[in-house]
Scaffold this motif. Structure first.
Motif, mmCIF file in Angstrom:
data_model
loop_
_atom_site.group_PDB
_atom_site.id
_atom_site.type_symbol
_atom_site.label_atom_id
_atom_site.label_comp_id
_atom_site.label_asym_id
_atom_site.label_seq_id
_atom_site.Cartn_x
_atom_site.Cartn_y
_atom_site.Cartn_z
ATOM 1 N N ARG A 103 -8.934 3.025 12.065
ATOM 2 C CA ARG A 103 -9.117 4.071 11.054
ATOM 3 C C ARG A 103 -8.528 5.389 11.545
ATOM 4 O O ARG A 103 -7.817 6.077 10.819
ATOM 5 C CB ARG A 103 -10.614 4.245 10.771
ATOM 6 N N VAL A 118 -5.415 3.532 -0.665
ATOM 7 C CA VAL A 118 -6.299 2.393 -0.439
ATOM 8 C C VAL A 118 -6.498 1.633 -1.748
ATOM 9 O O VAL A 118 -6.983 2.195 -2.726
ATOM 10 C CB VAL A 118 -7.665 2.855 0.126
ATOM 11 N N CYS A 223 -7.517 -6.812 5.407
ATOM 12 C CA CYS A 223 -6.868 -5.575 4.978
ATOM 13 C C CYS A 223 -5.388 -5.686 5.316
ATOM 14 O O CYS A 223 -5.027 -5.858 6.478
ATOM 15 C CB CYS A 223 -7.496 -4.367 5.684
ATOM 16 N N GLU A 230 -3.183 0.517 2.209
ATOM 17 C CA GLU A 230 -4.161 -0.490 2.622
ATOM 18 C C GLU A 230 -4.506 -1.299 1.386
ATOM 19 O O GLU A 230 -4.894 -0.739 0.374
ATOM 20 C CB GLU A 230 -5.459 0.165 3.124
ATOM 21 N N TRP A 232 -7.056 -4.216 0.252
ATOM 22 C CA TRP A 232 -8.249 -4.939 0.726
ATOM 23 C C TRP A 232 -8.523 -6.188 -0.090
ATOM 24 O O TRP A 232 -8.618 -6.137 -1.319
ATOM 25 C CB TRP A 232 -9.464 -4.003 0.664
#
Ligand code: ZN
Ligand code: ZN
Length: 239
Positions: A103, A118, A223, A230, A232
């Motif tokens: 992260r 994301v 991920c 990113e 997911w």
């Protein structure tokens, strides 16, 4: 377990509680603790004890912080890579540490300028209707796969045990964009998460495929880290 109030002492052993605290317990134990107030209490106490005391002992056998950083950056040689990869699967402390490092790596100086995007990929069930040529095993393979979609990005994830190695299973996946394997597929990293920990790294191949081998039972998230993106893929059940 010497818990007098346990609803079914035959179902659970001493070591099971510790495994549960570490997030490594199997389905039977997790179900037991969900139903058994006595064992749940015992696990909570064990957890706080471990966090205060045993957590230190864990660290004794853990790789140096530089090793975790090096593993993340793919700077380690083959042997050290295997050692760290094996360790983070078994040590929830280092797995959490690695997740934090990943992260942080994506919020560093280079990243501040290109905002991280994301994406939560939606699960599309049933997975049919999409039969990429690159899928080995044909439609049968696809029938058991999980199909995810986020914008023009599509991914198939399959849980299976092609080599029949007992209770351990592989997670394999395929990445497509707009109906084809993207040219930059080989630059995508697949991260495997379990609970709060990062327990595996894999490079996506130029054919858009990635895989994680011999996973123990549990719920995993993948991920896909791709440029400043990113993506997911959540809720992958193993075991
Ligand atoms: Zn119990
Ligand atoms: Zn460790």
């Amino acid at each position: 377990v010497t818990v007098s109030d346990c609803i079914n002492p035959g179902e659970i052993e001493e070591g099971d509680l510790m495994a549960y605290v570490d997030g490594l317990a199997g389905e039977v134990v997790r179900r037991h603790i969900a139903r058994c107030a006595a064992c749940a209490r015992e696990a909570r106490e064990l957890g706080s004890l471990q966090r205060s005391l045993v957590g230190q002992l864990y660290r004794f056998a853990c790789p140096a912080p530089e090793s975790l950083t090096g593993y993340l950056a793919r700077d380690l040689d083959r042997n050290d890579t295997l050692v760290v990869a094996q360790h983070v699967r078994e040590c929830p402390h280092c797995a959490r540490e690695l997740a934090t490092l990943a992260r942080e790596a994506r919020s560093g100086p280079g990243w501040a300028r290109r905002a991280l995007q994301v994406l939560e990929a939606a699960l599309i069930q049933p997975a049919g209707g999409w039969e990429p040529a690159a899928v080995r095993g044909g439609p049968g393979w696809l029938a058991g796969a999980r199909r995810y979609q986020a914008d023009e990005v599509e991914a198939l994830v399959m849980v299976g045990d092609p080599a029949a190695r007992g209770d351990r299973q592989d997670v394999t996946g395929l990445l497509h964009v707009g109906g084809a394997v993207p040219e930059e597929a080989g630059e995508v990293t697949a991260e495997l998460y379990r609970d709060d920990g990062l327990v595996g790294l894999a490079q996506v191949s130029t054919r858009g495929q990635f895989s994680f081998g011999e996973l123990s039972a549990g719920t995993y998230d993948v991920c896909l880290v791709w440029g400043a993106r990113e993506i997911w893929l959540r809720g992958i059940e193993v075991g």
